[in-house]
Design a protein around this motif. Structure first.
Motif, PDB file in Angstrom:
ATOM      1  N   ALA A 159      39.257  35.423  34.385  1.00  0.00           N
ATOM      2  CA  ALA A 159      39.053  36.857  34.998  1.00  0.00           C
ATOM      3  C   ALA A 159      37.624  36.906  35.350  1.00  0.00           C
ATOM      4  O   ALA A 159      37.442  37.473  36.681  1.00  0.00           O
ATOM      5  CB  ALA A 159      39.491  38.076  34.120  1.00  0.00           C
ATOM      6  N   VAL A 160      36.521  36.329  34.617  1.00  0.00           N
ATOM      7  CA  VAL A 160      35.182  36.556  34.981  1.00  0.00           C
ATOM      8  C   VAL A 160      35.025  35.749  36.157  1.00  0.00           C
ATOM      9  O   VAL A 160      34.120  35.855  37.105  1.00  0.00           O
ATOM     10  CB  VAL A 160      34.463  36.165  33.734  1.00  0.00           C
ATOM     11  CG1 VAL A 160      32.989  35.784  34.117  1.00  0.00           C
ATOM     12  CG2 VAL A 160      34.453  37.295  32.831  1.00  0.00           C
ATOM     13  N   GLU A 161      35.530  34.696  36.316  1.00  0.00           N
ATOM     14  CA  GLU A 161      35.340  33.352  37.245  1.00  0.00           C
ATOM     15  C   GLU A 161      35.919  33.896  38.624  1.00  0.00           C
ATOM     16  O   GLU A 161      35.505  33.789  39.647  1.00  0.00           O
ATOM     17  CB  GLU A 161      35.967  32.015  36.785  1.00  0.00           C
ATOM     18  CG  GLU A 161      35.184  31.587  36.041  1.00  0.00           C
ATOM     19  CD  GLU A 161      35.442  29.846  35.598  1.00  0.00           C
ATOM     20  OE1 GLU A 161      35.990  29.373  36.596  1.00  0.00           O
ATOM     21  OE2 GLU A 161      35.263  29.442  34.714  1.00  0.00           O
TER      22      GLU A 161
ATOM     23  N   ALA B 169      33.971  34.865  42.061  1.00  0.00           N
ATOM     24  CA  ALA B 169      34.374  34.300  43.421  1.00  0.00           C
ATOM     25  C   ALA B 169      34.711  35.327  44.246  1.00  0.00           C
ATOM     26  O   ALA B 169      34.389  35.343  45.373  1.00  0.00           O
ATOM     27  CB  ALA B 169      35.641  33.596  43.232  1.00  0.00           C
ATOM     28  N   ARG B 170      35.638  36.322  43.953  1.00  0.00           N
ATOM     29  CA  ARG B 170      36.060  37.586  44.815  1.00  0.00           C
ATOM     30  C   ARG B 170      34.728  38.024  45.403  1.00  0.00           C
ATOM     31  O   ARG B 170      34.562  38.459  46.567  1.00  0.00           O
ATOM     32  CB  ARG B 170      36.957  38.454  44.172  1.00  0.00           C
ATOM     33  CG  ARG B 170      37.479  39.665  45.049  1.00  0.00           C
ATOM     34  CD  ARG B 170      38.201  40.663  44.330  1.00  0.00           C
ATOM     35  NE  ARG B 170      37.717  40.978  43.246  1.00  0.00           N
ATOM     36  CZ  ARG B 170      36.834  42.020  43.123  1.00  0.00           C
ATOM     37  NH1 ARG B 170      36.366  42.546  44.358  1.00  0.00           N
ATOM     38  NH2 ARG B 170      36.222  42.640  41.922  1.00  0.00           N
ATOM     39  N   THR B 171      33.832  38.523  44.521  1.00  0.00           N
ATOM     40  CA  THR B 171      32.572  39.277  44.796  1.00  0.00           C
ATOM     41  C   THR B 171      31.551  38.406  45.509  1.00  0.00           C
ATOM     42  O   THR B 171      30.754  38.937  46.178  1.00  0.00           O
ATOM     43  CB  THR B 171      31.768  40.191  43.745  1.00  0.00           C
ATOM     44  OG1 THR B 171      31.725  38.979  42.737  1.00  0.00           O
ATOM     45  CG2 THR B 171      33.073  40.909  43.194  1.00  0.00           C
ATOM     46  N   SER B 172      31.577  37.088  45.842  1.00  0.00           N
ATOM     47  CA  SER B 172      30.688  36.343  46.367  1.00  0.00           C
ATOM     48  C   SER B 172      30.777  36.255  47.769  1.00  0.00           C
ATOM     49  O   SER B 172      29.985  35.744  48.551  1.00  0.00           O
ATOM     50  CB  SER B 172      30.775  34.836  45.762  1.00  0.00           C
ATOM     51  OG  SER B 172      32.112  34.035  46.346  1.00  0.00           O
ATOM     52  N   ARG B 173      31.884  36.784  48.281  1.00  0.00           N
ATOM     53  CA  ARG B 173      32.394  36.907  49.582  1.00  0.00           C
ATOM     54  C   ARG B 173      32.559  38.264  50.418  1.00  0.00           C
ATOM     55  O   ARG B 173      33.412  38.927  49.478  1.00  0.00           O
ATOM     56  CB  ARG B 173      33.446  35.855  50.116  1.00  0.00           C
ATOM     57  CG  ARG B 173      33.220  34.736  49.674  1.00  0.00           C
ATOM     58  CD  ARG B 173      32.336  33.645  50.226  1.00  0.00           C
ATOM     59  NE  ARG B 173      32.289  32.416  50.289  1.00  0.00           N
ATOM     60  CZ  ARG B 173      31.662  31.834  49.303  1.00  0.00           C
ATOM     61  NH1 ARG B 173      30.818  32.516  48.505  1.00  0.00           N
ATOM     62  NH2 ARG B 173      31.495  30.298  48.835  1.00  0.00           N
TER      63      ARG B 173
ATOM     64  N   ASP C 123      40.103  29.152  45.201  1.00  0.00           N
ATOM     65  CA  ASP C 123      39.512  27.778  44.924  1.00  0.00           C
ATOM     66  C   ASP C 123      39.001  27.938  43.496  1.00  0.00           C
ATOM     67  O   ASP C 123      38.884  26.970  42.638  1.00  0.00           O
ATOM     68  CB  ASP C 123      38.065  27.599  45.747  1.00  0.00           C
ATOM     69  CG  ASP C 123      38.275  27.214  47.092  1.00  0.00           C
ATOM     70  OD1 ASP C 123      39.462  26.512  47.444  1.00  0.00           O
ATOM     71  OD2 ASP C 123      37.604  27.419  48.009  1.00  0.00           O
ATOM     72  N   ALA C 124      38.375  29.180  43.081  1.00  0.00           N
ATOM     73  CA  ALA C 124      38.150  29.407  41.478  1.00  0.00           C
ATOM     74  C   ALA C 124      39.331  29.197  40.863  1.00  0.00           C
ATOM     75  O   ALA C 124      38.941  28.747  39.512  1.00  0.00           O
ATOM     76  CB  ALA C 124      37.564  30.818  41.656  1.00  0.00           C
TER      77      ALA C 124
ATOM     78  N   PHE D 207      44.693  40.074  36.595  1.00  0.00           N
ATOM     79  CA  PHE D 207      45.601  40.195  37.830  1.00  0.00           C
ATOM     80  C   PHE D 207      44.872  41.374  38.554  1.00  0.00           C
ATOM     81  O   PHE D 207      45.169  41.334  39.895  1.00  0.00           O
ATOM     82  CB  PHE D 207      46.981  40.720  37.203  1.00  0.00           C
ATOM     83  CG  PHE D 207      47.980  41.255  38.025  1.00  0.00           C
ATOM     84  CD1 PHE D 207      48.557  39.711  38.593  1.00  0.00           C
ATOM     85  CD2 PHE D 207      48.302  42.282  38.504  1.00  0.00           C
ATOM     86  CE1 PHE D 207      49.787  40.217  39.517  1.00  0.00           C
ATOM     87  CE2 PHE D 207      49.215  42.475  39.353  1.00  0.00           C
ATOM     88  CZ  PHE D 207      49.951  41.476  40.015  1.00  0.00           C
ATOM     89  N   GLY D 208      44.220  42.028  38.047  1.00  0.00           N
ATOM     90  CA  GLY D 208      43.048  43.166  38.874  1.00  0.00           C
ATOM     91  C   GLY D 208      42.459  42.432  39.840  1.00  0.00           C
ATOM     92  O   GLY D 208      42.378  42.941  40.967  1.00  0.00           O
ATOM     93  N   GLU D 209      41.927  41.178  39.564  1.00  0.00           N
ATOM     94  CA  GLU D 209      41.303  40.408  40.682  1.00  0.00           C
ATOM     95  C   GLU D 209      42.067  40.091  41.919  1.00  0.00           C
ATOM     96  O   GLU D 209      41.706  40.048  42.991  1.00  0.00           O
ATOM     97  CB  GLU D 209      40.522  39.107  39.943  1.00  0.00           C
ATOM     98  CG  GLU D 209      39.380  39.647  39.061  1.00  0.00           C
ATOM     99  CD  GLU D 209      38.272  40.637  39.655  1.00  0.00           C
ATOM    100  OE1 GLU D 209      37.847  40.267  40.690  1.00  0.00           O
ATOM    101  OE2 GLU D 209      37.971  41.542  38.925  1.00  0.00           O
TER     102      GLU D 209
END
Length: 189
Positions: A73-75, A79-83, A95-96, A133-135
């Protein structure tokens, strides 16, 4: 610190040591090598002490899985917030996820391949699972349009899981990894 607090801290430390030893042994030798006897030897506690923490190997594997799902979940969040762009965020999350599965095969197996009694997709699901799952939901909401976001997240997760498992088993052409991901992301975005 009271005696009770010290005992609780020591119990939590034993619990952590057992999970850590199981993860290390599974990554080195596979889950078949993880037995309560070998774990007891590794953590230098008796088998009855292990059983005072876990009801057996399945419970240990479930604890490892929940811990791993929290790490995933952390990864995924990172990843999601990096873009900023939705399609780029989808790709980063994919990719993560696939990198996590590739780099931690025994942990991934505990999380999503081995049979478990961890409740998935219910109100009783562990917090770590709901966060992971929230990610998926968060990355898919911008592209969901008229599709149900939860169903879309399940399909996306299923596709990534299939890619992870089939890649690990050498069932897919390695030269087409990028093309497969491009096709998946394009079909969602």
């Amino acid at each position: 610190m009271s005696v009770k607090e010290r005992k609780e801290r020591e119990r939590a430390e034993r619990h952590r040591l057992i999970i850590e030893a199981a993860r290390e042994l599974a990554e080195a030798e596979g889950w078949d090598a993880v037995t309560t006897r070998r774990l007891a030897d590794r953590v230098e506690y008796s088998q009855p002490v292990l059983y005072s923490h876990f009801n057996g190997k399945d419970a240990i594997v479930a604890a490892v899985a929940i811990e791993g799902i929290g790490e995933l979940a952390v990864e995924l969040r990172r990843a999601r917030t990096s873009r900023r762009a939705p399609k780029a965020a989808l790709r980063a999350l994919a990719d993560a996820y696939l990198g996590f599965a590739r780099n931690r095969p025994a942990l991934y197996e505990a999380m999503f391949v081995r049979p478990t009694d961890i409740p998935f997709g219910t109100a009783d699901s562990p917090a770590a699972l709901r966060e992971a799952f929230g990610e998926f939901l968060a990355v898919l909401e911008p592209v969901a349009r008229d599709r149900d976001p939860e169903t879309l997240a399940e399909v996306f997760w299923s596709a990534l899981h299939g890619l992870a498992v089939l890649t690990r088993a050498d069932r897919l052409r390695t030269s087409h990894h990028k093309a497969r991901l491009d096709l998946l992301i394009d079909s969602l975005g």
